[in-house]
Scaffold this motif. Structure first.
Motif, mmCIF file in Angstrom:
data_model
loop_
_atom_site.group_PDB
_atom_site.id
_atom_site.type_symbol
_atom_site.label_atom_id
_atom_site.label_comp_id
_atom_site.label_asym_id
_atom_site.label_seq_id
_atom_site.Cartn_x
_atom_site.Cartn_y
_atom_site.Cartn_z
ATOM 1 N N PHE A 1 59.516 47.754 75.161
ATOM 2 C CA PHE A 1 58.896 46.470 74.816
ATOM 3 C C PHE A 1 58.521 46.427 73.349
ATOM 4 O O PHE A 1 58.723 45.445 72.653
ATOM 5 C CB PHE A 1 57.640 46.264 75.673
ATOM 6 C CG PHE A 1 56.950 44.976 75.384
ATOM 7 C CD1 PHE A 1 55.863 44.938 74.558
ATOM 8 C CD2 PHE A 1 57.424 43.788 75.926
ATOM 9 C CE1 PHE A 1 55.223 43.745 74.283
ATOM 10 C CE2 PHE A 1 56.787 42.602 75.642
ATOM 11 C CZ PHE A 1 55.687 42.574 74.832
ATOM 12 N N ALA A 2 58.007 47.514 72.878
ATOM 13 C CA ALA A 2 57.507 47.552 71.508
ATOM 14 C C ALA A 2 58.622 47.374 70.491
ATOM 15 O O ALA A 2 58.356 47.005 69.351
ATOM 16 C CB ALA A 2 56.785 48.868 71.258
ATOM 17 N N GLY A 3 59.869 47.573 70.909
ATOM 18 C CA GLY A 3 60.998 47.477 70.009
ATOM 19 C C GLY A 3 60.992 46.254 69.118
ATOM 20 O O GLY A 3 61.277 46.338 67.939
ATOM 21 N N GLY A 4 60.672 45.066 69.612
ATOM 22 C CA GLY A 4 60.691 43.885 68.756
ATOM 23 C C GLY A 4 59.530 42.967 69.034
ATOM 24 O O GLY A 4 59.280 42.030 68.296
ATOM 25 N N ALA A 5 58.802 43.187 70.107
ATOM 26 C CA ALA A 5 57.775 42.232 70.519
ATOM 27 C C ALA A 5 56.459 42.439 69.799
ATOM 28 O O ALA A 5 55.794 41.481 69.445
ATOM 29 C CB ALA A 5 57.548 42.328 72.006
ATOM 30 N N GLN A 6 56.100 43.671 69.592
ATOM 31 C CA GLN A 6 54.787 43.901 68.990
ATOM 32 C C GLN A 6 54.898 43.856 67.481
ATOM 33 O O GLN A 6 55.653 44.599 66.874
ATOM 34 C CB GLN A 6 54.217 45.255 69.414
ATOM 35 C CG GLN A 6 52.776 45.386 68.962
ATOM 36 C CD GLN A 6 52.065 46.518 69.642
ATOM 37 O OE1 GLN A 6 52.687 47.396 70.198
ATOM 38 N NE2 GLN A 6 50.761 46.500 69.596
ATOM 39 N N GLN A 7 54.140 42.941 66.901
ATOM 40 C CA GLN A 7 54.196 42.793 65.460
ATOM 41 C C GLN A 7 53.280 43.813 64.802
ATOM 42 O O GLN A 7 52.301 44.242 65.398
ATOM 43 C CB GLN A 7 53.758 41.374 65.085
ATOM 44 C CG GLN A 7 54.659 40.323 65.679
ATOM 45 C CD GLN A 7 54.056 38.958 65.517
ATOM 46 O OE1 GLN A 7 53.385 38.681 64.545
ATOM 47 N NE2 GLN A 7 54.312 38.093 66.479
ATOM 48 N N PRO A 8 53.605 44.169 63.560
ATOM 49 C CA PRO A 8 52.780 45.169 62.875
ATOM 50 C C PRO A 8 51.314 44.761 62.786
ATOM 51 O O PRO A 8 50.440 45.592 62.687
ATOM 52 C CB PRO A 8 53.410 45.246 61.487
ATOM 53 C CG PRO A 8 54.798 44.763 61.671
ATOM 54 C CD PRO A 8 54.755 43.765 62.764
ATOM 55 N N SER A 9 51.050 43.454 62.792
ATOM 56 C CA SER A 9 49.672 42.994 62.689
ATOM 57 C C SER A 9 48.879 43.305 63.943
ATOM 58 O O SER A 9 47.668 43.189 63.959
ATOM 59 C CB SER A 9 49.651 41.487 62.476
ATOM 60 O OG SER A 9 50.209 40.860 63.598
ATOM 61 N N GLY A 10 49.558 43.678 65.008
ATOM 62 C CA GLY A 10 48.870 43.954 66.257
ATOM 63 C C GLY A 10 48.780 42.748 67.161
ATOM 64 O O GLY A 10 48.170 42.816 68.220
ATOM 65 N N ILE A 11 49.386 41.632 66.767
ATOM 66 C CA ILE A 11 49.374 40.442 67.625
ATOM 67 C C ILE A 11 50.665 40.422 68.442
ATOM 68 O O ILE A 11 51.762 40.444 67.893
ATOM 69 C CB ILE A 11 49.259 39.157 66.786
ATOM 70 C CG1 ILE A 11 47.915 39.143 66.067
ATOM 71 C CG2 ILE A 11 49.403 37.920 67.671
ATOM 72 C CD1 ILE A 11 47.721 37.983 65.127
ATOM 73 N N THR A 12 50.498 40.425 69.752
ATOM 74 C CA THR A 12 51.659 40.427 70.631
ATOM 75 C C THR A 12 51.580 39.232 71.569
ATOM 76 O O THR A 12 50.544 39.001 72.178
ATOM 77 C CB THR A 12 51.675 41.724 71.478
ATOM 78 O OG1 THR A 12 51.531 42.838 70.588
ATOM 79 C CG2 THR A 12 52.976 41.850 72.246
ATOM 80 N N GLU A 13 52.655 38.503 71.643
ATOM 81 C CA GLU A 13 52.639 37.325 72.509
ATOM 82 C C GLU A 13 53.158 37.663 73.899
ATOM 83 O O GLU A 13 54.044 38.503 74.055
ATOM 84 C CB GLU A 13 53.511 36.229 71.890
ATOM 85 C CG GLU A 13 52.938 35.690 70.599
ATOM 86 C CD GLU A 13 53.779 34.578 70.001
ATOM 87 O OE1 GLU A 13 53.570 34.293 68.808
ATOM 88 O OE2 GLU A 13 54.627 34.013 70.699
ATOM 89 N N TYR A 14 52.627 36.943 74.880
ATOM 90 C CA TYR A 14 53.028 37.152 76.275
ATOM 91 C C TYR A 14 53.374 35.811 76.907
ATOM 92 O O TYR A 14 52.848 34.771 76.502
ATOM 93 C CB TYR A 14 51.902 37.818 77.069
ATOM 94 C CG TYR A 14 51.617 39.218 76.589
ATOM 95 C CD1 TYR A 14 52.244 40.315 77.160
ATOM 96 C CD2 TYR A 14 50.745 39.435 75.533
ATOM 97 C CE1 TYR A 14 52.005 41.595 76.691
ATOM 98 C CE2 TYR A 14 50.500 40.704 75.056
ATOM 99 C CZ TYR A 14 51.132 41.782 75.643
ATOM 100 O OH TYR A 14 50.903 43.040 75.173
ATOM 101 N N GLY A 15 54.208 35.893 77.918
ATOM 102 C CA GLY A 15 54.638 34.663 78.572
ATOM 103 C C GLY A 15 53.673 34.158 79.611
ATOM 104 O O GLY A 15 53.787 33.014 80.064
ATOM 105 N N SER A 16 52.715 34.963 80.015
ATOM 106 C CA SER A 16 51.780 34.531 81.068
ATOM 107 C C SER A 16 50.480 35.311 80.973
ATOM 108 O O SER A 16 50.420 36.360 80.318
ATOM 109 C CB SER A 16 52.410 34.771 82.450
ATOM 110 O OG SER A 16 52.521 36.158 82.672
ATOM 111 N N SER A 17 49.486 34.799 81.671
ATOM 112 C CA SER A 17 48.191 35.494 81.675
ATOM 113 C C SER A 17 48.305 36.810 82.444
ATOM 114 O O SER A 17 47.634 37.786 82.105
ATOM 115 C CB SER A 17 47.123 34.602 82.301
ATOM 116 O OG SER A 17 47.427 34.336 83.639
#
Lengths: 260, 166
Positions: A128-144
């Motif tokens: 998951f971390a491959g492209g989803a997690q930004q260096p800023s530490g903000i990660t978006e998700y599709g659902s709660s």
């Protein structure tokens, strides 16, 4: 004014005052009654209010819990000044970083949807971390649910809200942003006890917004713009609801009641 | 006298007055959510206090005074925060049902726009029909003050009331 003059004045006043009962006609009275009778409670208000009354009354009968809630509020307040100082310089830097990263992503042809984990993946997971997690530490998700799985924290956008976006900030803050009636709100949850709102500015006022929940409403001002946040605690999780585009007190209070 | 805080008595009490208290609170707060919240708090006072009322009129007077004071406190505390005050721009719009006459809407807006300090006397006088002396006793104000306040309220309502034919 002479003593006699004063008496005459009082008598005149009394005469005028007693006339009010005859001045107001039955028709006027009926018109006002009719308009006030036209105020209709919302659907389900009777049952909802009754349930809330019992809940509030029950909460009042447990002073130990209330004292604990107040203590929690006091604890949070005492740490605020230092944190606000810190956020004055730290948050603009963080905001600039986010802008740089978003710009870089846009320039490289990625769309925002590319970084949303619609499968509910774990940001600590290497795949998951491959492209989803930004260096800023903000990660978006599709659902709660996906966000909860990743952070252990649940934040829900209220029913009927629009432009809902779930993300985590670092590993210990869950965030959902959404719009209600065209105004943008952000709700964050964390087990941290410091100020994790990300808002900074001069604290110009704060007050208890919801005694029962120990919620505190704080107004902040920065460069002439005023914005509001409401902080409260439920269990071991701290929550903060924020608005920065002028929803006003009624707006943020109404949303608070939906998300608390 | 029955103990209102007892469950069955309270349920009957709530049944008798919930709409009245809600409407009263709405007339101050202009928002469904805030009106519900304030109305709930009024009933919480009844449920957690030890009140005895002599009759329904006594109940209504107590509710009117308590609800009015609570709403005014809330509005006052908003104002004291000195930010995003509840002035005309920020206050939610009061919308009337679509199928009502324009004159009726005018009266409704005029009544709901009365200053908070005049609303309790208007409710007690116009809606509940109490004489001014009783209102004065219930509110703890001199009768002359109540009459002056009614006179002020009437001045503010005069124009719309003149045009309205129920």
């Amino acid at each position: 004014m002479s003593h006699e003059g004063m008496h005459m004045n009082d008598n005149t006043k009394d005469k005028i005052h007693t006339e009010i009962d005859t001045e107001i006609t039955a028709e006027e009275r009926a018109a006002v009654q009719e308009t006030l009778d036209s105020i209709e409670p919302a659907e389900g208000a009777k049952e909802r209010m009754y349930a809330n009354i019992l809940r509030k009354a029950s909460a009042q009968e447990t002073p130990i819990q209330e004292a604990a809630a107040n203590a929690s509020v006091n604890r949070k307040r005492s740490g605020k000044v230092t944190l606000l100082r810190l956020t004055r310089w730290a948050l603009p830097v963080a905001a600039c970083l986010v802008l740089l990263i978003v710009g870089a992503i846009k320039l490289s042809g990625h769309k925002p949807s590319d970084i949303i984990d619609t499968q509910g993946g774990d940001p600590t997971d290497s795949a998951f971390a491959g492209g989803a997690q930004q260096p800023s530490g903000i990660t978006e998700y599709g659902s709660s649910e996906a966000l909860k799985k990743a952070t252990g924290l649940e934040v829900l956008a209220p029913q009927g809200s629009e432009e809902v976006l779930y993300c985590s900030v670092g590993t210990d803050i869950a965030e959902v942003s959404f719009t209600v009636s065209g105004k943008q709100y952000t709700l964050r949850a964390s087990k941290r006890d410091d100020d994790f709102s990300g808002l900074y500015g001069e604290e110009i006022n704060h007050t208890v917004a919801d005694k029962e929940n120990g919620a505190v409403l704080t107004a902040l001002r920065d460069e002439g713009v005023t914005f509001n946040k409401i902080e409260w605690k439920a269990g071991d999780t701290n929550y903060v609801l924020m608005n920065t585009d002028g929803a006003g007190l009624n707006g943020i209070m109404a949303v608070y009641k939906m998300v608390k | 006298m029955p103990d209102i805080s007892a469950n069955a008595e309270f349920e009957a009490f709530y049944e008798r007055h919930w709409q009245y208290v809600y409407r009263l609170c709405f007339s101050y707060m202009h928002s469904e959510a805030d009106a519900e919240d304030c109305a709930e708090d009024v009933f919480v006072k009844v449920l957690t206090g030890s009140f005895t009322f002599t009759d329904e009129t006594h109940e209504r007077k107590w509710l009117c005074v308590t609800a009015s004071n609570l709403c005014k406190d809330r509005l006052g505390s908003y104002g004291r925060r000195n930010v995003d005050s509840l002035d005309a721009e920020d206050a939610p719009e009061v919308t009337a049902p679509e199928d009502v006459e324009e004159d009726f809407v005018d009266v409704r807006e005029a009544v709901l726009s009365l200053p908070p300090k005049l609303k309790d006397v208007v409710w007690m006088y116009y809606y509940d029909g109490y004489p001014t002396d009783e209102i004065a006793a219930a509110l703890g104000r001199p009768p002359s003050t109540v009459r002056n306040q009614l006179r002020d309220a009437r001045k503010k309502l005069e124009k719309t009331l003149r045009n309205y034919k129920p």
